[in-house]
Write an enzyme that holds these catalytic residues in place. Structure first.
Site, PDB file in Angstrom:
ATOM      1  N   GLU A  25      12.053  -9.462  -6.954  1.00 50.43           N
ATOM      2  CA  GLU A  25      11.814  -9.553  -5.505  1.00 50.43           C
ATOM      3  C   GLU A  25      13.018 -10.131  -4.779  1.00 50.43           C
ATOM      4  O   GLU A  25      13.415  -9.657  -3.706  1.00 50.43           O
ATOM      5  CB  GLU A  25      10.595 -10.435  -5.224  1.00 50.43           C
ATOM      6  CG  GLU A  25       9.281  -9.771  -5.566  1.00 50.43           C
ATOM      7  CD  GLU A  25       8.130 -10.755  -5.418  1.00 50.43           C
ATOM      8  OE1 GLU A  25       7.378 -10.621  -4.447  1.00 50.43           O
ATOM      9  OE2 GLU A  25       7.985 -11.653  -6.250  1.00 50.43           O
ATOM     10  N   LYS A  85      -1.788 -16.735 -10.742  1.00 53.75           N
ATOM     11  CA  LYS A  85      -0.642 -15.904 -10.363  1.00 53.75           C
ATOM     12  C   LYS A  85       0.570 -16.061 -11.272  1.00 53.75           C
ATOM     13  O   LYS A  85       0.896 -17.145 -11.727  1.00 53.75           O
ATOM     14  CB  LYS A  85      -0.204 -16.235  -8.924  1.00 53.75           C
ATOM     15  CG  LYS A  85      -1.163 -15.777  -7.853  1.00 53.75           C
ATOM     16  CD  LYS A  85      -1.390 -14.278  -7.834  1.00 53.75           C
ATOM     17  CE  LYS A  85      -0.187 -13.527  -7.323  1.00 53.75           C
ATOM     18  NZ  LYS A  85       0.063 -13.801  -5.903  1.00 53.75           N
ATOM     19  N   HIS A 125       6.993  11.444  -4.428  1.00 52.97           N
ATOM     20  CA  HIS A 125       6.096  10.906  -3.387  1.00 52.97           C
ATOM     21  C   HIS A 125       5.184   9.816  -3.946  1.00 52.97           C
ATOM     22  O   HIS A 125       4.093   9.592  -3.421  1.00 52.97           O
ATOM     23  CB  HIS A 125       5.237  12.010  -2.753  1.00 52.97           C
ATOM     24  CG  HIS A 125       6.003  13.244  -2.394  1.00 52.97           C
ATOM     25  ND1 HIS A 125       6.595  13.424  -1.166  1.00 52.97           N
ATOM     26  CD2 HIS A 125       6.312  14.353  -3.129  1.00 52.97           C
ATOM     27  CE1 HIS A 125       7.216  14.604  -1.140  1.00 52.97           C
ATOM     28  NE2 HIS A 125       7.074  15.176  -2.334  1.00 52.97           N
ATOM     29  N   SER A 179       2.068 -19.636  -8.518  1.00 50.52           N
ATOM     30  CA  SER A 179       1.693 -19.943  -7.148  1.00 50.52           C
ATOM     31  C   SER A 179       1.191 -21.379  -7.102  1.00 50.52           C
ATOM     32  O   SER A 179       0.554 -21.850  -8.042  1.00 50.52           O
ATOM     33  CB  SER A 179       0.595 -18.982  -6.694  1.00 50.52           C
ATOM     34  OG  SER A 179      -0.153 -19.560  -5.643  1.00 50.52           O
TER      35      SER A 179
END
Ligand code: ARG
Length: 468
Positions: free
Chosen positions: A296, A289, A162, A283
């Protein structure tokens, strides 16, 4: 005889007017199926040799065809071949050009076959090669995982259920879980390959041919394990492609799960691994970033491959026997599946050896969530306390430690004994992270010794796979 832009259609005999220009473009597949050129040529060479051997084609014609096709292959590979939409697909483009080069003999090649058995054969030949390429690339990823798992066999990290800290595990154990998923993916692909590697050629349009063909001979030349046993089925079903894409869909689900974990681990809040700069991008607005784009994208591409599976299933559904033009739509999903899968596996195979684990962060995180609570309960059981009572006792101890803002291991022995008289000095060992992982010492368990044994078995499996 129907002509379009001066191009005579190989099937033009019964037509009275030229194909509508839009229809011609709409029905053509050459823009994508030209990708099958090498396998189309290989299939044609084998077919011509078989026809010559069966006495259907003269030796001189067969020789001219084989040499002509080989020259064509060179022409295509040199980028000197002009593909024509008016000639619809890869098959008719190659056949027309062959005839242009060698004359009359070229027109004899299509004896005893049809584009229907031809395209099914081409796709199977092509797919067989792609399965081997994907398999090799997954193997490379697995090698990287085993190497890293061996190095991180003692590294303690939190295990989750979980997404809540559950019990400590070793990082090596976690990586070997990925290895197991990929092992099943390779087994599935190998099993699928057996059904891909069966030859449709000889089915001709749908019913077989009147010529005395030798299908087993052609199959041998092309490396097929056997021939499709029913001509209607041979030209019609694309279940082999659907099965392949379904294997890939599952493989991509696995890769997307790994991707998700990498993204989480690379997040500064968690920080279990650092991804090298060369696998990340920045970024355009936020100077600080560093984004985990590669995992991804792999996670995102998974959706695309699931879509291809649904597209192919839906394409096949409700098709009457035998060949229908619907099946021309099978190629793009299959091609794109191969491209996305090969790219994704390659990205991970390159990335995994470059991962930089932060052992300190992993250990600190494992200390945070009362990860050894089960160990304390098991300890009480060994002292004679029934498991349900032990569970209750430890639950109360956890509540107390939580209120104190410390871990179970930090509670004084006296405090622990307040929850159960069965607790003694020897509880210390049980409450440590290293003690907890080392205690799970059986096949499949997270103990460092077991992880090392699993890595050794994995290496043996990989070596056996390489030997084939
Ligand atoms: N381009 C076709 C395909 O991909 C080849 C087979 C065409 N056969 C036919 N009878 N129109 O399926």
């Amino acid at each position: 005889m129907a002509k379009d832009n001066g191009t005579r259609k190989p099937w033009g005999g019964r037509f009275e007017e030229a194909t509508d220009a839009f229809v011609e473009a709409f029905t053509a597949s050459v823009d994508f199926d030209r990708r099958l050129y090498a396998h189309d040529i290989a299939g044609s060479i084998a077919h011509a040799r078989m026809l010559a051997r069966a006495g259907v084609l003269g030796e001189a014609d067969a020789e001219a065809i084989v040499r002509g096709l080989e020259a064509l292959r060179a022409e295509i590979e040199a980028g000197r071949f002009t593909w024509s939409v008016a000639l619809e697909d890869v098959h008719m483009n190659i056949e027309a050009r062959l005839t242009e080069r060698i004359g009359e003999a070229g027109k004899r090649l299509h004896t005893g076959r049809s584009r229907n058995d031809q395209v099914a054969t081409d796709l199977r030949l092509w797919l067989r090669e792609q399965i081997d390429a994907i398999d090799a690339e997954i193997g490379r990823l697995q090698e990287g995982l085993v190497a890293l798992a061996e190095r991180e066999a003692d590294t303690v990290m939190p295990g989750y259920t979980h997404l809540q800290v559950a019990q400590p595990v070793t990082f090596g154990h976690h990586l070997m879980a990925w290895f197991e998923m990929l092992r099943r993916d390779r087994d599935r692909l190998a099993d699928c390959r057996r059904r891909v590697n069966v030859m449709p050629l000889g089915a001709a349009a749908l019913a077989g041919t009147t010529f005395p063909i030798d299908r087993a001979y052609t199959a041998g030349l092309l490396g097929f394990d056997g021939v499709c046993e029913n001509s209607l089925d041979a030209v019609s079903d694309r279940d082999f492609a659907i099965e392949f894409v379904s294997c890939c869909a599952l493989l991509m689900v696995h890769l997307s799960r790994m991707a998700e974990e990498l993204v989480l681990w690379a997040s500064p809040h968690i920080g279990f691994v650092r991804l090298p700069d060369r696998f990340c991008t920045g970024s355009s607005i936020m100077p600080q970033k560093k984004n985990p784009d590669v995992p991804e994208l792999v996670r995102g591409k998974c959706g695309r491959v699931q879509g291809h599976l649904v597209a192919l299933l839906t394409l096949m559904k409700g098709q009457p026997l035998a060949y229908n033009k619907d099946n021309q739509e099978d190629k793009e999903p299959v091609f794109d599946t191969v491209d996305q899968v090969l790219g994704s596996v390659r990205a991970f195979a390159d990335l995994v050896p470059a991962l930089e684990p932060d052992r300190g962060r992993m250990r600190a995180a494992a200390r945070e969530g009362f990860a050894t609570a089960t160990d304390l309960a098991d300890y009480l059981v060994r002292k004679g306390v029934p498991f349900r009572d032990a569970h209750e006792i430890v639950g109360r101890a956890v509540r107390h430690a939580q209120a104190e803002g410390c871990d179970l291991a930090d509670l004084p022995l006296e405090t622990l004994r307040g929850f159960s008289e069965a607790i003694d000095e020897d509880v210390r060992e049980v409450l440590t992270l290293d003690g907890a992982v080392a205690a799970r010492d059986h096949i499949g368990g997270t103990a460092p010794a077991q992880v090392r044994a699993a890595c050794a078995r994995a290496r043996a499996w990989l070596a056996a796979r390489r030997r084939g």
